[in-house]
Design an enzyme around this catalytic site. Structure first.
Site, short mmCIF file in Angstrom:
data_model
loop_
_atom_site.label_atom_id
_atom_site.label_comp_id
_atom_site.label_asym_id
_atom_site.label_seq_id
_atom_site.Cartn_x
_atom_site.Cartn_y
_atom_site.Cartn_z
N PRO A 2 -34.55 9.80 -66.40
CA PRO A 2 -35.61 8.86 -66.76
C PRO A 2 -36.92 9.61 -67.00
O PRO A 2 -37.19 10.63 -66.37
CB PRO A 2 -35.73 7.95 -65.55
CG PRO A 2 -35.13 8.70 -64.42
CD PRO A 2 -34.13 9.65 -65.00
N GLU A 3 -37.70 9.13 -67.96
CA GLU A 3 -39.02 9.73 -68.20
C GLU A 3 -40.10 8.80 -67.62
O GLU A 3 -39.79 7.76 -67.05
CB GLU A 3 -39.21 9.98 -69.69
CG GLU A 3 -38.16 10.98 -70.20
CD GLU A 3 -38.64 11.82 -71.38
OE1 GLU A 3 -39.84 12.09 -71.48
OE2 GLU A 3 -37.79 12.21 -72.19
N HIS A 96 -21.29 2.31 -56.24
CA HIS A 96 -21.92 3.58 -55.90
C HIS A 96 -23.17 3.40 -55.04
O HIS A 96 -24.10 4.19 -55.12
CB HIS A 96 -22.24 4.36 -57.18
CG HIS A 96 -21.04 4.59 -58.03
ND1 HIS A 96 -20.02 5.45 -57.65
CD2 HIS A 96 -20.65 4.06 -59.21
CE1 HIS A 96 -19.07 5.43 -58.57
NE2 HIS A 96 -19.42 4.60 -59.53
N ARG A 117 -23.61 9.66 -59.62
CA ARG A 117 -23.33 11.10 -59.64
C ARG A 117 -23.95 11.86 -58.46
O ARG A 117 -23.74 13.06 -58.32
CB ARG A 117 -23.80 11.68 -60.97
CG ARG A 117 -22.92 11.12 -62.12
CD ARG A 117 -23.59 11.15 -63.45
NE ARG A 117 -23.55 12.48 -64.04
CZ ARG A 117 -24.00 12.75 -65.26
NH1 ARG A 117 -24.52 11.79 -66.01
NH2 ARG A 117 -23.94 13.97 -65.73
#
Ligand code: ZN
Length: 286
Positions: A2-3, A96, A117
């Site tokens: 993400p930016e 998750h 992840r």
């Protein structure tokens, strides 16, 4: 990753849904998600319990939640796939789900850190007198910060033997401008990514900063850019700014200004997208 606009969207969601709530308890479901908290999962959970969350803050892509009366803050590392979700207690656990934070109130929602992840995570850090987690004290202000110093940035560019895109991604000079928004701002400013910063005049630097702000504000206005279906904001909605990009990801497509096919070049293990006509390769001089 993400930016800045995506992280700001998450921050605003947290401000609305989590600020000023007191932690009842925290549950760490995967030790990897608190690996940056060296004292371990039990210590992490213990230190949150009973403390009130302050107003979530951001610098560049870094996001943190101050914990009142502790001199500490929870730093969120979103990594490649990390999400902070505010969910009803009754919502089934995400596949998750890594960390769950319950609150001591009757609002019926909890904060969840979900990360497929597990590159991301949460960690606790002491804060500096400015209120920053100490581990990010070296990160420069971002261009949307009202205290960002445009003139000091220009002077730093003039002094450095570097190129303009490297400078835009140098977190000690300016934070929060990632690869996507660097390419967008450079396209708007008609600057090639390898332009030496020492050649930038003050008006060019100011123009570039203006474009960087415009492109990030435009992304903010529509909820951040999303290239990864794993990225959703705090309420579970995907960002959708990607349709508005002018440079990034447009290899072979006509430049929206002059029609020349856009190019992509490998650049520092990433890619740079540019128009070969509007953004001329700088001539090598001296
Ligand atoms: Zn062009």
């Amino acid at each position: 990753m993400p930016e800045l606009p995506e992280v700001e969207v998450v921050r605003r969601g947290l401000e609305r849904w989590v600020a000023h709530r007191t932690v009842a308890d925290a549950e760490v479901l995967h030790p990897r998600s608190v690996r940056r908290h060296v004292a371990g999962a039990d210590d992490f959970a213990h230190r949150l319990k009973g403390h009130r969350v302050g107003v979530p803050s951001r610098r560049g892509k870094y996001l943190w939640l101050p914990l009142s009366d502790t001199g500490q803050a929870i730093l969120a590392h979103l990594g490649m796939s990390g999400q902070l979700l505010v969910q009803p207690h009754t919502a089934p656990a995400e596949k998750h789900l890594r960390i769950r934070v319950r609150f001591a109130d009757a609002l019926g929602t909890e904060l969840r850190f979900v990360d497929q992840r597990t590159f991301g995570g949460l960690s606790l850090h002491d804060t500096t007198p400015d209120g920053l987690p100490d581990v990010i004290a070296h990160i420069a202000r971002d261009p949307l910060d009202p205290l960002f110093d445009d003139e000091a940035f220009h002077q730093a560019l003039r002094r450095r033997r570097t190129t303009v895109k490297r400078a835009l991604l140098d977190q000690s000079l300016i934070s929060g401008v990632g690869n996507i928004y660097a390419d967008e701002a450079l396209w708007r400013a008609r600057l090639h990514y390898d332009r030496p910063t020492a050649t930038l005049t003050r008006p060019r630097t100011m123009e570039l900063l203006g474009h960087a702000r415009d492109v990030m504000n435009a992304a903010l206005a529509v909820g951040g850019t999303s290239f990864d279906s794993l990225y959703v904001n705090v309420n579970g909605e995907s960002g959708y700014f990607d349709r508005s990009l002018d440079a990034y990801g447009r290899e072979g497509l006509p430049c929206k200004r002059c029609g020349t096919p856009m190019r992509r070049r490998p650049w520092m293990n990433r890619s740079s997208y540019f128009c070969p006509k509007c953004q001329r390769v700088p001539r090598v001089s001296s």
